[in-house]
Design an enzyme around this catalytic site. Structure first.
Site, short mmCIF file in Angstrom:
data_model
loop_
_atom_site.label_atom_id
_atom_site.label_comp_id
_atom_site.label_asym_id
_atom_site.label_seq_id
_atom_site.Cartn_x
_atom_site.Cartn_y
_atom_site.Cartn_z
N GLY A 70 43.83 61.57 -2.37
CA GLY A 70 42.91 60.82 -3.23
C GLY A 70 42.08 61.77 -4.09
N ARG A 96 38.84 74.74 -12.17
CA ARG A 96 38.23 75.68 -13.13
C ARG A 96 37.81 76.98 -12.44
NH1 ARG A 96 32.72 76.43 -14.14
NH2 ARG A 96 32.08 76.92 -16.28
N ARG A 114 39.34 80.64 -13.24
CA ARG A 114 38.47 81.70 -13.79
C ARG A 114 38.36 82.89 -12.83
NH1 ARG A 114 34.35 78.57 -17.79
NH2 ARG A 114 36.04 78.03 -19.21
N ARG A 134 50.46 61.31 -3.50
CA ARG A 134 50.80 61.47 -2.08
C ARG A 134 52.32 61.59 -2.05
NH1 ARG A 134 46.09 57.50 -1.23
NH2 ARG A 134 44.49 58.89 -0.47
N ASP A 161 43.06 66.13 4.75
CA ASP A 161 43.85 66.67 5.86
C ASP A 161 45.37 66.54 5.65
OD1 ASP A 161 43.74 63.98 6.22
OD2 ASP A 161 42.97 64.04 8.28
N THR A 212 37.61 65.48 -0.80
CA THR A 212 37.75 64.06 -0.48
C THR A 212 36.35 63.47 -0.39
OG1 THR A 212 38.21 62.47 1.29
CG2 THR A 212 38.06 64.76 1.97
N ASP A 262 35.43 61.25 1.57
CA ASP A 262 35.15 60.73 2.92
C ASP A 262 34.35 61.68 3.81
OD1 ASP A 262 36.73 58.60 2.11
OD2 ASP A 262 38.54 59.40 3.05
N ASP A 274 35.52 63.82 5.86
CA ASP A 274 36.09 63.73 7.21
C ASP A 274 36.86 64.98 7.61
OD1 ASP A 274 38.08 63.36 5.36
OD2 ASP A 274 39.03 61.67 6.36
N GLY A 293 35.49 55.32 3.03
CA GLY A 293 35.28 56.31 4.08
C GLY A 293 36.46 56.39 5.04
N ARG A 294 37.47 55.61 4.74
CA ARG A 294 38.66 55.56 5.60
C ARG A 294 38.26 55.28 7.04
NH1 ARG A 294 43.87 57.04 4.05
NH2 ARG A 294 43.16 58.20 2.25
N GLY A 309 17.96 52.32 2.11
CA GLY A 309 17.08 51.49 2.94
C GLY A 309 17.75 50.23 3.46
N ALA A 310 19.01 50.35 3.90
CA ALA A 310 19.72 49.17 4.41
C ALA A 310 19.10 48.69 5.72
CB ALA A 310 21.20 49.51 4.62
N GLU A 329 34.30 50.80 5.57
CA GLU A 329 35.59 50.08 5.55
C GLU A 329 36.34 50.21 6.87
OE1 GLU A 329 38.62 51.57 2.90
OE2 GLU A 329 37.97 53.63 3.12
O1 F6P Z 1 40.34 59.22 1.10
C1 F6P Z 1 39.68 58.69 0.00
C2 F6P Z 1 39.82 57.19 -0.04
O2 F6P Z 1 39.15 56.72 -1.19
C3 F6P Z 1 39.33 56.46 1.20
O3 F6P Z 1 37.93 56.33 1.25
C4 F6P Z 1 40.07 55.15 1.09
O4 F6P Z 1 40.25 54.55 2.36
C5 F6P Z 1 41.39 55.56 0.49
O5 F6P Z 1 41.18 56.82 -0.14
C6 F6P Z 1 41.97 54.60 -0.51
O6 F6P Z 1 43.21 55.09 -0.89
P1 F6P Z 1 44.03 54.56 -2.15
O7 F6P Z 1 43.34 55.05 -3.39
O8 F6P Z 1 45.39 55.15 -1.97
O9 F6P Z 1 43.99 53.08 -2.08
#
Ligand code: F6P
Length: 327
Positions: free
Chosen positions: A14, A24, A28, A75, A106, A129, A131, A133, A174-175, A189-190, A226
């Site tokens: 992603g 860049r 450089r 991918r 990863d 990324t 996320d 993660d 956030g996967r 402030g949720a 998510e």
């Molecule tokens: O890893 C980045 C991300 O945006 C995740 O937060 C999300 O779950 C996933 O990629 C969405 O992937 P795609 O763009 O392939 O739908």
């Protein structure tokens, strides 16, 4: 190991804001050390096809502030096969590329590690990324920009929430991890934050919303990662809450891919620049199979294998801060 003369750089997985700034920086730094650099289009797909472009210091002008990745990303299924990786190796050799900087998550690092093992090809990874993660860095490229983008959007949603006395469920990306949700939840402030790392449970969610109403709050924002495992998606949550707490008028906002776009924050641009320099200089120092990362404000190396297998832990202190803030 032979002296490196040409480094290839690619973005994979992603896209994330800051990837252009990292390309860049790689280009450089190569120019600074008087070695050649080639961009590889569409990640490992372009590597298999030999879709390369020679880059010099001027080729990367005007991109530090651009979102996405001008090298494009993909991918790749082909790179999962031995045959695909052999083709990629042949293409690199033909183009005179003798080391790689791979920017991604990863999946990107797993591909890089296997490629390194099979062909003893020098690789260094840069974590890119939204996320966050990846183990071995406090921040991945793009994460800070995404936090700022999402906080900004939630502030806007709150205008409607408070004008109409509504409850909003806002789903963020956030996967499988809750870093984005937890941080934007505190930052915006949720009233509640639902993340996969902590199972709040439906009863406690209802209790919390009930208490919130009783304490005099007229509107609420609940941020939902998510990957949250409460057992219901945001639309089912809306129905569930409306059924059990009819005093609430509920709306849902799924933010989606707008979270991945836009101009990188200053933090991400600086991080990308530092990581790009370290990635190239590590290769020139004879290092391979590492990821560059930010740890205690220093750019440090972590073996790719650890970066892939390790866990980027959720910040427990922040969970507590959030609990106190919603009193
Ligand atoms: O890893 C980045 C991300 O945006 C995740 O937060 C999300 O779950 C996933 O990629 C969405 O992937 P795609 O763009 O392939 O739908």
């Amino acid at each position: 190991m032979d002296k490196i003369k040409k480094i290839g750089v690619l973005t994979s997985g992603g896209d994330a804001p800051g990837m252009n700034a990292a390309i860049r920086a790689v280009v450089r730094t190569c120019a600074f050390h008087e070695i050649a650099c080639a961009g590889i289009y569409r990640g490992y797909e372009g590597m298999i096809e030999g879709d390369f472009i020679d880059l010099n210091a001027r080729s990367v002008k005007g991109i530090i502030n651009k979102g996405g990745t001008f090298l494009k990303s993909a991918r790749s299924n082909g790179f999962r096969t031995k045959e695909g990786r052999q083709k990629a190796h042949n293409a690199l050799k033909k183009a005179g590329i003798d080391a790689l900087v791979t920017i991604g998550g990863d999946g990107t690092f797993t591909g890089a590690m296997i490629f390194n093992q099979e062909f003893n090809f020098p690789v260094i990874g840069i974590p890119g990324t939204i996320d966050n993660d990846i183990f071995g860095t406090s921040h991945t490229l793009g994460y800070d920009t995404t936090l700022n983008t999402v906080v900004d959007v939630i502030d806007k949603i709150r205008d409607t929430a408070s004008s109409h006395n509504r409850l909003f469920f806002v789903e963020v990306m956030g996967r499988d991890v809750g870093h984005i949700a937890l941080n934007v939840g505190v930052g915006a402030g949720a009233e509640e934050i639902l993340i996969p790392e902590e199972d709040l449970g439906l009863d406690r969610l209802l209790d919390s919303l009930r208490r919130s109403k009783e304490s005099g709050k007229s509107s609420s924002i609940v941020v939902v990662a998510e990957g949250d495992k409460i057992g219901k998606n945001v639309f089912e949550l809306k129905d569930y809450v409306e059924e059990h707490l009819p005093e609430y008028e509920v709306r849902v906002s799924v933010l989606g891919h707008m979270q991945r776009g836009g101009s990188p924050s200053c933090f991400d641009r600086v991080l990308a620049s530092r990581m790009g320099v370290k990635a190239v200089e590590s290769l020139l120092d004879g290092k391979s199979n590492f990821m560059v990362g930010l740890l205690s404000d220093k750019i440090q190396l972590t073996p790719l294998e650890k970066a892939i297998k390790g866990q980027s832990k959720i910040n427990k202190e922040l969970i507590r801060v959030s609990d106190i803030m919603t009193t």
